[in-house]
Design a protein around this motif. Structure first.
Motif, short mmCIF file in Angstrom:
data_model
loop_
_atom_site.label_atom_id
_atom_site.label_comp_id
_atom_site.label_asym_id
_atom_site.label_seq_id
_atom_site.Cartn_x
_atom_site.Cartn_y
_atom_site.Cartn_z
N ARG A 67 0.84 -1.20 0.00
CA ARG A 67 0.00 0.00 0.00
C ARG A 67 0.88 1.26 0.00
N ASN A 68 1.94 1.23 0.82
CA ASN A 68 2.87 2.36 0.85
C ASN A 68 3.56 2.54 -0.50
N ARG A 69 3.97 1.46 -1.10
CA ARG A 69 4.64 1.54 -2.39
C ARG A 69 3.68 2.03 -3.48
N ASP A 70 2.40 1.68 -3.38
CA ASP A 70 1.43 2.18 -4.35
C ASP A 70 1.30 3.69 -4.23
N ARG A 71 1.29 4.21 -3.00
CA ARG A 71 1.27 5.66 -2.79
C ARG A 71 2.52 6.28 -3.40
N GLU A 72 3.64 5.64 -3.20
CA GLU A 72 4.90 6.16 -3.75
C GLU A 72 4.91 6.10 -5.28
N ARG A 73 4.28 5.08 -5.84
CA ARG A 73 4.19 4.99 -7.30
C ARG A 73 3.40 6.18 -7.84
N LYS A 74 2.32 6.54 -7.14
CA LYS A 74 1.54 7.70 -7.54
C LYS A 74 2.35 8.98 -7.39
N LEU A 75 3.20 9.03 -6.36
CA LEU A 75 4.08 10.18 -6.17
C LEU A 75 5.07 10.31 -7.32
N VAL A 76 5.59 9.19 -7.79
CA VAL A 76 6.53 9.21 -8.92
C VAL A 76 5.83 9.82 -10.14
N THR A 77 4.58 9.48 -10.36
CA THR A 77 3.82 10.06 -11.47
C THR A 77 3.71 11.57 -11.30
N LYS A 78 3.42 12.03 -10.08
CA LYS A 78 3.32 13.47 -9.83
C LYS A 78 4.68 14.16 -10.00
N ILE A 79 5.74 13.47 -9.60
CA ILE A 79 7.09 14.02 -9.80
C ILE A 79 7.37 14.16 -11.30
N ASP A 80 7.02 13.14 -12.07
CA ASP A 80 7.22 13.20 -13.52
C ASP A 80 6.44 14.37 -14.14
N GLU A 81 5.22 14.59 -13.64
CA GLU A 81 4.41 15.72 -14.13
C GLU A 81 5.08 17.05 -13.77
N ALA A 82 5.64 17.15 -12.56
CA ALA A 82 6.33 18.37 -12.15
C ALA A 82 7.57 18.60 -13.02
N LEU A 83 8.32 17.53 -13.30
CA LEU A 83 9.49 17.65 -14.18
C LEU A 83 9.08 18.12 -15.57
N GLU A 84 7.95 17.64 -16.04
CA GLU A 84 7.44 18.07 -17.34
C GLU A 84 7.09 19.57 -17.31
N ARG A 85 6.52 20.03 -16.18
CA ARG A 85 6.20 21.46 -16.05
C ARG A 85 7.48 22.31 -16.05
N ILE A 86 8.56 21.77 -15.45
CA ILE A 86 9.84 22.49 -15.49
C ILE A 86 10.28 22.64 -16.95
N GLU A 87 10.18 21.55 -17.70
CA GLU A 87 10.60 21.58 -19.10
C GLU A 87 9.77 22.53 -19.95
N ASN A 88 8.46 22.60 -19.68
CA ASN A 88 7.61 23.46 -20.53
C ASN A 88 7.42 24.87 -19.98
#
Length: 138
Positions: A73-94
């Motif tokens: 369950r904790n790792r699933d939360r972290e997996r969702k966090l990785v997705t949000k991190i990827d989205e934030a990195l994309e916002r940095i790029e754009n």
């Protein structure tokens, strides 16, 4: 990586908001956080794969299953966090990182330091939470 930051660089409100140094700083912060989460995930995957149940009694097996379920369950939360991190990195790029997705106003350095994946200003986030609470009540 990219830009060479000054030693011990920390974003300051005295600088232009989301200048090249700040973007690089938050990019590194997000990438480090992402790497840490993925390493934790890999450790969990390996430890769950090595579970030895031979000779375990039912109480030990039940306890291990509960621990595994919690870990997953904790790792699933972290997996969702990785997705949000990827989205934030994309916002940095754009070029939209640090600005509220709803209003376009700067989110603020303190909020980004505390929650580097933030995409809403505090005001917009609070408005969202009030709307969700209203909708949940029916």
């Amino acid at each position: 990586m990219g830009l060479k930051l000054p030693p011990n660089y920390r974003p300051s409100p005295d600088e232009e908001f989301m200048n090249a140094n700040q973007r690089e700083y938050f990019k590194r912060k997000l990438l480090d956080w992402r790497l840490e989460l993925l390493e934790d995930y890999e450790e969990t995957r390996q430890s769950l794969g090595m579970g030895d149940r031979a000779g375990s009694d039912f109480a030990d097996m039940a306890s291990a299953e509960t621990d595994n379920a919690l870990e997953l369950r904790n790792r699933d939360r972290e997996r969702k966090l990785v997705t949000k991190i990827d989205e934030a990195l994309e916002r940095i790029e754009n070029g939209t990182y640090g600005y509220c997705a709803e209003t376009g106003v700067p989110i603020g350095l303190k909020r980004l330091e505390a929650r580097p994946i933030a995409s809403l200003s505090i005001e917009a986030q609070e408005r969202h939470e009030r709307e969700e609470a209203r909708n949940a009540r029916g």
